[in-house]
Design a protein around this motif. Sequence first.
Motif, PDB file in Angstrom:
ATOM      1  N   PHE B 116       0.851  -1.199   0.000  1.00 12.16           N
ATOM      2  CA  PHE B 116       0.000   0.000   0.000  1.00 12.16           C
ATOM      3  C   PHE B 116       0.882   1.243   0.000  1.00 12.16           C
ATOM      4  CE2 PHE B 116       0.733  -1.659   4.242  1.00 12.16           C
ATOM      5  CZ  PHE B 116       1.340  -0.588   4.855  1.00 12.16           C
ATOM      6  N   SER B 117       0.264   2.389  -0.279  1.00 14.57           N
ATOM      7  CA  SER B 117       1.052   3.623  -0.305  1.00 14.57           C
ATOM      8  C   SER B 117       1.300   4.115   1.125  1.00 14.57           C
ATOM      9  CB  SER B 117       0.293   4.691  -1.096  1.00 14.57           C
ATOM     10  OG  SER B 117       0.719   5.965  -0.708  1.00 14.57           O
ATOM     11  N   PRO B 118       2.560   4.425   1.471  1.00 17.28           N
ATOM     12  CA  PRO B 118       2.820   4.911   2.842  1.00 17.28           C
ATOM     13  C   PRO B 118       2.422   6.373   3.046  1.00 17.28           C
ATOM     14  CG  PRO B 118       4.861   4.803   1.604  1.00 17.28           C
ATOM     15  CD  PRO B 118       3.793   4.299   0.680  1.00 17.28           C
ATOM     16  N   ILE B 119       2.043   7.053   1.922  1.00 18.74           N
ATOM     17  CA  ILE B 119       1.665   8.470   2.068  1.00 18.74           C
ATOM     18  C   ILE B 119       0.385   8.548   2.909  1.00 18.74           C
ATOM     19  CG2 ILE B 119       0.949  10.568   0.839  1.00 18.74           C
ATOM     20  CD1 ILE B 119       2.545   9.523  -1.586  1.00 18.74           C
ATOM     21  N   GLY B 120       0.472   9.283   3.991  1.00 14.45           N
ATOM     22  CA  GLY B 120      -0.710   9.471   4.845  1.00 14.45           C
ATOM     23  C   GLY B 120      -0.984   8.309   5.787  1.00 14.45           C
ATOM     24  N   ALA B 121      -0.202   7.240   5.663  1.00 18.12           N
ATOM     25  CA  ALA B 121      -0.417   6.097   6.569  1.00 18.12           C
ATOM     26  C   ALA B 121       0.124   6.463   7.955  1.00 18.12           C
ATOM     27  CB  ALA B 121       0.302   4.864   6.051  1.00 18.12           C
TER      28      ALA B 121
END
Lengths: 337, 220
Positions: B116-121
Motif C-alpha cells: 500500500f502507499s505509505p503516504i498518509g499512513a
Amino acid sequence: MPRDFGYINARIHGLRSRLLGQDFYSEALNATDFKAYTSILAQTPYLPEVEEAQSRFQGIKIVDQAVGRNFYKTARSILNFSEGRAGELISLLLLRYDLNNIKAITRAKHSGRSTVDIEAGLLPAGSLKPAVLEAVASAPDIGGVAQALLITKTPLKGAFFAAAMRYSSDGDLYLLELALDKAYFKIIFKSLKELRAPKRFFRLAKREVDATNLTTALSVRSGSGLTEGLFVGGGLEIGRSAFETLASDTSSSAFQVLSGTSFAGVADAASLSEAETLIRAVMAGHARGLAADALNIGLAANYLRLKEAEVAKLRLLARGKYYGVAREVLAKELGDA
Amino acid sequence: MAEQIAPTRSNLLQRRDQLRLANRGVDLLKRKRDALIAEFFGLVKDSLAARRALADTSKEAYFSLFLANAWDGPEAVESLSLAVAGNLEVGIEIENIFGVKVPQVQPPETGTQMSFSPIGAGPRTLDAAHQFRGLTEALIKVAATETRLRRIGEEIKKTSRRVNALEQVVIPGILVQIKQVTSVLEQRALEEVTVLKRIKAKLEQREEAKKAEDQAGAVG
C-alpha cells in the motif's frame, strides 16, 4: 442565504467549549480501572454515545465506538451548518476521511475481503455518508467501486476512476493508492485556489504537505528505501531533495536538511512514533496560529485538529485503563494533555 | 521369565550370538542417546533464548499496536490490515539428526516492499506492522526450536526405553537361557562320562572274567 464564517465560527466556538479540559484528563488518569474510566467519560458530552455503545458492545469497543460515533456526528454537524464557500472549504478539511475510506474499500477489494471486514476500516466523517460508503463497499471489485463512486459528489471520483482503469491492467494496489494520494493533494490545492482561500490557510495546507512528506520519508527510511513517486509536491519547507535525503540516507546527518525549518526538532526524535508526535505538535501550533481569525476557515481547521487529538487521547486512556498500563506511561503518552 | 528353549548346542551358539548383538546394540543406543542429549541441551539454550525474544518482541509489538489503535485510530489500523492478502508461507525442510527426522523451519519471506502507499499512513500503524513482522519471525523461531526439542526429547525417551529393555529384559533373558542350556549340556556331558565310565568298567570286568576263565581252562 449562504451562511458565512461569522455564523459557522460561532457554532464552532460552541463546539470548542465542549472539548474536554485538563480536569477531565487528570481525573481519567486517576481512574482505578476501565469501568471507572467509562463512568468518568459518561459525565462528559460523550454521554449519549457511551450509553449507546454500552448497550451494544463490550470492553475497549465501547469507547472506540462512542468516540468514533461522536466524531462522526460532530463532523456531520459541521458539514450541515456550513454552506457555500465556507462549506466547501470545510468539506476540503474532511476530504481526508473520504480518501481513507476509499482506500480501505480498495484494499479490501484487492485482497478479496468481505464487506463485513470493510466496515471496521471505515470512519465516515467526510462527505461520503455511511449509506453511500456501504453501497460503494458492496461493489464486487475495484472496477465496481470506481463505477459506484462516479455517482457520488466526491472530488476524488475522477482520479479514482483513472487509477482503477490502470489497476485493471496491472493489478498494482500500491500504484493505485499512490495515484489517489497525489490526486488528493492536487484537488486540495486546486479547490483552495478556486475558493480563493486565505493565504494563511494556503500556507497551512502547504505545511500539511511538508508534514506528510516528512512522515513518509521517515516511514520508508528503515524499510526498502524505495522512494520513487512518494514525494508530494507543493510543500513549503521540505523540497524533493530534502525528502530524498531523509528517505534514503539513514545516518543522523541526513536530518541536517531539516535545520531552519519548523520541523527541526524531529532530528532529536528517538523513534518514528516520537517524530510523529513532534510533527503533530508543529502542525497543531500552525493551526492554532490560524484560529485567531474569527471570520475565516482557521477556527474550523484548528477545532477539527483539537477534536481529532481529543478522540485519540480518549482511546489511549481507554486502552491504558483496560490493560492496566501504569499512570506514568499513560501520562507520558498523553503529553501536554 | 525367560522363554524355554531346547537345550541344544546350536541353540546355545545362537543365544551367544544374540547376546553379542544385544550388547553391541546397547552400546550403539547409549552412544546415540548421549549424542541426542548433547543436541537436546544445545537446543534448550536456543529455545529459552527464542522464548525470551518472543516475550520481549510480543510486549513491544502489542504496545505499538496499543499506541497505533489509540493515535491513528482502530479504523486506520483495520484499513491497512485489509491490504494484506493471503497467508504467510513458511518453508519446512526435514533434517536428519542421528536418525531422527526433525523439521527445519525457514522464516517467511515478508519482503520490504509495501503493498500500500505509505503516504498518509499512520506512522504508529506502520511501526506496529513492522513490530508484528518481527513477532511473526520470533513465533516461527520458537515453533521451530520447540518442535525440534520435542522430537529429540521423544527420541531420547524412546532410545532410553530401548536401552532399558535390552539391559533389563532381553540380555538377562538370553543370559538365563544360556545358563539353562549350558547347565543341561554340562549335565548331559557328565551323564555321558558316567555312562561311559560304567561301560568301560563293565567291559574291563568282562575282560578280566574272560581272562580268569581262560587261565582256569589252561590249568584244568
